[in-house]
Motif scaffolding. Sequence first.
Motif, PDB file in Angstrom:
ATOM      1  N   ALA A  18     -28.172 -43.987 -16.097  1.00 48.79           N
ATOM      2  CA  ALA A  18     -29.110 -44.280 -15.018  1.00 48.79           C
ATOM      3  C   ALA A  18     -28.697 -45.560 -14.323  1.00 48.79           C
ATOM      4  O   ALA A  18     -28.033 -46.425 -14.908  1.00 48.79           O
ATOM      5  CB  ALA A  18     -30.537 -44.420 -15.557  1.00 48.79           C
ATOM      6  N   THR A  19     -29.060 -45.674 -13.053  1.00 50.19           N
ATOM      7  CA  THR A  19     -28.859 -46.921 -12.325  1.00 50.19           C
ATOM      8  C   THR A  19     -30.210 -47.574 -12.082  1.00 50.19           C
ATOM      9  O   THR A  19     -31.230 -46.905 -11.952  1.00 50.19           O
ATOM     10  CB  THR A  19     -28.174 -46.671 -10.974  1.00 50.19           C
ATOM     11  OG1 THR A  19     -29.002 -45.824 -10.169  1.00 50.19           O
ATOM     12  CG2 THR A  19     -26.811 -46.023 -11.165  1.00 50.19           C
ATOM     13  N   ALA A 113     -34.448 -43.477 -17.222  1.00 52.66           N
ATOM     14  CA  ALA A 113     -33.712 -44.068 -18.342  1.00 52.66           C
ATOM     15  C   ALA A 113     -34.118 -43.501 -19.696  1.00 52.66           C
ATOM     16  O   ALA A 113     -33.471 -43.793 -20.701  1.00 52.66           O
ATOM     17  CB  ALA A 113     -33.902 -45.583 -18.347  1.00 52.66           C
ATOM     18  N   ALA A 116     -31.304 -41.595 -21.089  1.00 53.48           N
ATOM     19  CA  ALA A 116     -29.984 -42.142 -20.791  1.00 53.48           C
ATOM     20  C   ALA A 116     -29.350 -42.786 -22.017  1.00 53.48           C
ATOM     21  O   ALA A 116     -30.033 -43.397 -22.842  1.00 53.48           O
ATOM     22  CB  ALA A 116     -30.078 -43.157 -19.655  1.00 53.48           C
ATOM     23  N   THR A 119     -27.247 -47.553 -19.054  1.00 53.30           N
ATOM     24  CA  THR A 119     -27.925 -47.947 -17.830  1.00 53.30           C
ATOM     25  C   THR A 119     -27.046 -48.942 -17.070  1.00 53.30           C
ATOM     26  O   THR A 119     -26.566 -49.914 -17.669  1.00 53.30           O
ATOM     27  CB  THR A 119     -29.288 -48.596 -18.109  1.00 53.30           C
ATOM     28  OG1 THR A 119     -30.151 -47.633 -18.707  1.00 53.30           O
ATOM     29  CG2 THR A 119     -29.934 -49.088 -16.825  1.00 53.30           C
ATOM     30  N   HIS A 136     -35.966 -54.618 -15.485  1.00 51.21           N
ATOM     31  CA  HIS A 136     -35.176 -53.442 -15.830  1.00 51.21           C
ATOM     32  C   HIS A 136     -34.428 -53.647 -17.149  1.00 51.21           C
ATOM     33  O   HIS A 136     -34.247 -52.704 -17.928  1.00 51.21           O
ATOM     34  CB  HIS A 136     -34.198 -53.114 -14.709  1.00 51.21           C
ATOM     35  CG  HIS A 136     -34.868 -52.537 -13.502  1.00 51.21           C
ATOM     36  ND1 HIS A 136     -34.413 -52.745 -12.216  1.00 51.21           N
ATOM     37  CD2 HIS A 136     -35.973 -51.764 -13.376  1.00 51.21           C
ATOM     38  CE1 HIS A 136     -35.207 -52.126 -11.360  1.00 51.21           C
ATOM     39  NE2 HIS A 136     -36.158 -51.530 -12.046  1.00 51.21           N
ATOM     40  N   ALA A 140     -34.861 -51.225 -20.433  1.00 52.52           N
ATOM     41  CA  ALA A 140     -33.715 -50.656 -21.146  1.00 52.52           C
ATOM     42  C   ALA A 140     -33.781 -50.998 -22.626  1.00 52.52           C
ATOM     43  O   ALA A 140     -33.456 -50.172 -23.484  1.00 52.52           O
ATOM     44  CB  ALA A 140     -32.405 -51.167 -20.535  1.00 52.52           C
ATOM     45  N   VAL A 145     -31.865 -48.012 -24.900  1.00 51.15           N
ATOM     46  CA  VAL A 145     -30.656 -47.502 -24.268  1.00 51.15           C
ATOM     47  C   VAL A 145     -29.469 -48.211 -24.928  1.00 51.15           C
ATOM     48  O   VAL A 145     -29.404 -49.447 -24.906  1.00 51.15           O
ATOM     49  CB  VAL A 145     -30.666 -47.761 -22.753  1.00 51.15           C
ATOM     50  CG1 VAL A 145     -29.388 -47.246 -22.113  1.00 51.15           C
ATOM     51  CG2 VAL A 145     -31.889 -47.100 -22.117  1.00 51.15           C
TER      52      VAL A 145
END
Length: 444
Positions: A18-19, A113, A116, A119, A136, A140, A145
């Motif tokens: 994910a971005t 996310a 994911a 990230t 963010h 994460a 993540v």
Amino acid sequence: MSTITTEELSATTLLRFATAGSVDDGKSTLVGRLLHDSKSVLTDQLEAVERASASRGQEAPDLALLTDGLRAEREQGITIDVAYRYFATPRRRFILADTPGHVQYTRNMVTGASTAELTVILVDARNGVVEQTRRHAAIAALLRVPHVVLAVNKMDLVGYEEKVFAAIAEEFTAYATELGVPEVTAIPISALVGDNVVDPSSHMDWYGGPTVLEHLETVPVSHDLSHCHARLPVQYVIRPQSAEHPDYRGYAGQIAAGSFHVGEEVTVLPSGRTSKISGIDLLGEPVDVAWTTQSVTLLLEDDIDISRGDLIVPSKDAPATTQDIEATVCHVADAPLTVGHRVLLKHGTRTVKAIVKDIPSRLTLDDLSLHPHPGQLVANDIGRVKVRTAEPLPVDSYADSRRTGSFILIDPNDGTTLTAGMVGESFAAPEPVKDEADDDGWDF
């Protein structure tokens, strides 16, 4: 456009990533550049982007439009929904989620996310680490993540200065380490120009690390759950009633984690009944072993009562069942979640009635401070909740399994998803206050 043979594709692994980042940090442009420079864009897609860019007075194609597909996104120039894209190289297949950067869409980042393995968090080199960057990174960490990439974007606008990149990378890595992020890889890029996205940059000879695509292609894929606790949520009981198989009774579902083999002793939860696996059917053929993500049908030696929502696990590794669940949640609905809220809790294939007994704290993500006993969570809030269910559930810790350690809360009136929860995940929350018992039949 380069082609990938069927043999090459079948031999590659899959990476979900994910971005994330602040508004205008260039997430969609990065994704567009990845797709374009890796030759994963079809000719008609590129032509459509060129036409859309020209209609907006832009000389060069705006690669962000490859992911910003909604009309509202193009009009505002920002991503407002999670855009999923699939592409592949000879080395790996990818499913990416381009998530919004605006604070009001934090819940969308959680959605993107949640599955994911990596990230990519973008930072504008001119602005450095900002509040949304920290937000963010915290998400994460909460979602566990395994890999985080810090992409310091727009290096072309700061003269490709190494000291700018180094300062940002140091500050972010220190913060992420404090959160418990296991791995951070920092890469200086220019998504607009293409520096260090797919091809190495000629402007930053001081950087000797991988490009974004090279890192995505080589990072260890950690979503293999074959070593985890074996879990099969039952989706369907198969009784064909055919003359060929008059006594056939199979329990079908997708293996959420681990592996099962013929002859293994298993326990069915929440009933606690035990039996042995007498057979495993995969795509209509018998097999001796089946593992994570395969959709299979288990046959048992004993005729016991099993239905949709039950969980089949190895008897030697059965989780405890409980009606009291404490978890970290992200509230995704516009309507608030309050203490005493009557909800439906969906865990795996099982859905039961539940009551929110307490909300011990709400997390402020920018500085990781706690607001004790807020009384409610509103959209995009992350907090701790205690839930009492009408029936016992076999839940794992989210730290042990992201699949069987998670759940969602649903509005029983209209089916709206209210909250996404991670069992056992915690930040240092204060002691909760006790609630008065209700007498309306929803107290369990």
